[in-house]
Design a protein around this motif. Structure first.
Motif, PDB file in Angstrom:
ATOM      1  N   GLY A   1       0.809  -1.219   0.000  1.00 37.37           N
ATOM      2  CA  GLY A   1       0.000   0.000   0.000  1.00 37.37           C
ATOM      3  C   GLY A   1       0.837   1.262   0.000  1.00 37.37           C
ATOM      4  O   GLY A   1       1.997   1.265   0.429  1.00 37.37           O
TER       5      GLY A   1
ATOM      6  N   VAL B   1      -2.063  -0.688  -3.597  1.00 36.00           N
ATOM      7  CA  VAL B   1      -3.254  -0.006  -3.095  1.00 36.00           C
ATOM      8  C   VAL B   1      -2.843   1.414  -2.725  1.00 36.00           C
ATOM      9  O   VAL B   1      -1.784   1.615  -2.125  1.00 36.00           O
ATOM     10  N   THR B   2      -3.653   2.417  -3.071  1.00 35.63           N
ATOM     11  CA  THR B   2      -3.336   3.787  -2.671  1.00 35.63           C
ATOM     12  C   THR B   2      -4.466   4.360  -1.825  1.00 35.63           C
ATOM     13  O   THR B   2      -5.633   4.028  -2.020  1.00 35.63           O
TER      14      THR B   2
ATOM     15  N   LEU C   1      -5.062   2.496   6.583  1.00 42.06           N
ATOM     16  CA  LEU C   1      -4.559   1.706   5.461  1.00 42.06           C
ATOM     17  C   LEU C   1      -4.038   0.361   5.945  1.00 42.06           C
ATOM     18  O   LEU C   1      -4.323  -0.685   5.337  1.00 42.06           O
TER      19      LEU C   1
ATOM     20  N   VAL D   1      -4.358  -5.338   2.448  1.00 38.29           N
ATOM     21  CA  VAL D   1      -3.100  -4.574   2.415  1.00 38.29           C
ATOM     22  C   VAL D   1      -2.015  -5.331   3.167  1.00 38.29           C
ATOM     23  O   VAL D   1      -2.230  -5.803   4.291  1.00 38.29           O
TER      24      VAL D   1
ATOM     25  N   ILE E   1       4.322  -1.017   3.305  1.00 38.73           N
ATOM     26  CA  ILE E   1       3.565   0.222   3.150  1.00 38.73           C
ATOM     27  C   ILE E   1       4.531   1.389   2.962  1.00 38.73           C
ATOM     28  O   ILE E   1       5.494   1.543   3.712  1.00 38.73           O
TER      29      ILE E   1
END
Length: 316
Positions: free
Chosen positions: A34, A71-72, A106, A112, A117
Motif C-alpha cells: 500500500g 493499493v493507494t 490503510l 493490504v 507500506i
C-alpha cells in the motif's frame, strides 16, 4: 500497462473524520502493498487541487501506482473537501496526526500487506511524511519536491530570492519599483509579519484582511525536519526539479544524505514544483504564476518512469 482497479470513498476516523479515496488493483494476491499519499501545502483536497487550481497531482500518481500493483489511499486535508474540522485551525502536528490516522486505516485493511507500506509526500507532505516516520516507521518513503530545512528558513530564502528578482525587472516598471523603494518595503513587511506571528499566541489572526494560521506557522518554524529524516531507515526515493522555485533542488541531496536506509535521488532538469516541465522558470513569482499553464499538462513522463522503476524494485 493496463490495470483494472476499484475505487471507493471511505471515512478515516481520527480527531475529525477525513474523507478519502482508496484505490485497489484487481489482482490475485491475498495481500497487496500500500501507499499512503500525503498532500502538500495549503487547503488542497485528496487530489492536490485547490478550489481555484486543479493540479490532480496525487490523483494522477495514484493511477500510476495502482498499475504497478499498489493499493493507494489519498485524503482531503482537515477542513477541506468532505473532511471534518477547520483548515485554518489545523496545526502542523494536527496534520501529522491526520497522516498517522490515515496510515493506521490503510494498515487495517485486510487486503493490504502491513509489512510493505510506503508513505508518499509531496511538498509539505514530504515534511509531514518525515515527521510521521519519527512517530511510526513505514517500509518505504517517496519524497517529492520536499524540504531539508524549516519553513522559517524556506520563507526567508524565498523572500531573498524575490528581492533579487526585483533587481532584474527592467524598463519603466523596474524604475518605478526602485523609486518606490519596493525592496526595502517588502523586507520590512516580511520582518514585521514574522514578528507578529511569533508573538501572537492565537491560532488564527488576520493580516490585511486574510486569515493566517499562525499556530501552524509557529510549529513549522520550530520543527527541524532533518531530525526525523536522520531516523529514516527504509528504502527511499527523493525527487526534485531544477526549475522548482519553492523547494530548491539542492535540498534533494541534503535529504538523501541524511537518510540511513537505501536511498535513490533524482533532480530532473526543468521540472517545477508541481511535477511538470517549466523551461522558462526564472523567478519565484513568475514560476508560481505559471502553475495555471503547467497544470494543463500531464505529470512529466520522466517522473513517471523513475517512480515506476523504483516501485518495481521495491516489490522485488
Amino acid at each position: 500497462m493496463q490495470c483494472d482497479f476499484m475505487e471507493k470513498e471511505v471515512m478515516i476516523p481520527g480527531e475529525y473524520l477525513l474523507s478519502a479515496t482508496i484505490t485497489i488493483p484487481k489482482q490475485e494476491q491475498a495481500v497487496i502493498p500500500g501507499i499512503l499519499m500525503i498532500p502538500g501545502t495549503g487547503n488542497v483536497d485528496r487530489d492536490e487541487n485547490f478550489t481555484f487550481l486543479s493540479m490532480n497531482i496525487l490523483k494522477d500518481l495514484s493511477q500510476v501506482m495502482v498499475q504497478e500493483g499498489f493499493v493507494t489511499l489519498r485524503y482531503d486535508k482537515r477542513g477541506v473537501g468532505k473532511s471534518g474540522g477547520s483548515f485554518y485551525r489545523a496545526s502542523f502536528w494536527d496534520l501529522v496526526e491526520d497522516a498517522k490516522a490515515a496510515l493506521d486505516f490503510l494498515r487495517a485493511q485486510p487486503y493490504v500487506d502491513r509489512k510493505r507500506i510506503i508513505a508518499l509526500g509531496h511538498s509539505e507532505g514530504a515534511i509531514i511524511a518525515a515527521a510521521l516516520y519519527g512517530k511510526v516507521a513505514v517500509d518505504g518513503m517517496i519524497l517529492l519536491c520536499g524540504f531539508a530545512h524549516s519553513l522559517e528558513e524556506i520563507i526567508e530564502r524565498r523572500k531573498n530570492r524575490i528581492l533579487q528578482d526585483l533587481d532584474h525587472i527592467k524598463g519603466i516598471k523596474g524604475l518605478l519599483l526602485r523609486l518606490l523603494k519596493a525592496k526595502a518595503f517588502l523586507d520590512w513587511q516580511y520582518r514585521a509579519t514574522k514578528k507578529k506571528v511569533m508573538k501572537d499566541k492565537r491560532t488564527v489572526i488576520r493580516i490585511k484582511g486574510k486569515r493566517l494560521n499562525v499556530q501552524w506557522l509557529r510549529e513549522h518554524f520550530q520543527y527541524n525536519v532533518m531530525t526525523d529524516l536522520k531516523k529514516v531507515n527504509c528504502p527511499t526515493l527523493v525527487l526534485g526539479g531544477s526549475a522548482d522555485v519553492q523547494a530548491a533542488s539542492s535540498q534533494v541531496e541534503e535529504i538523501a544524505q541524511a537518510i540511513k536506509g537505501p536511498v535513490e535521488s533524482h533532480v530532473i532538469h526543468n521540472l517545477s514544483h508541481i511535477l511538470r516541465k517549466d523551461p522558462m522558470a526564472g523567478s519565484v513569482l513568475g514560476g508560481i504564476l505559471d502553475y495555471w499553464q503547467q497544470a494543463e499538462k500531464p505529470i512529466d513522463p520522466e517522473v513517471i518512469q523513475i517512480l515506476t522503476e523504483w516501485l518495481k524494485r521495491f516489490k522485488e
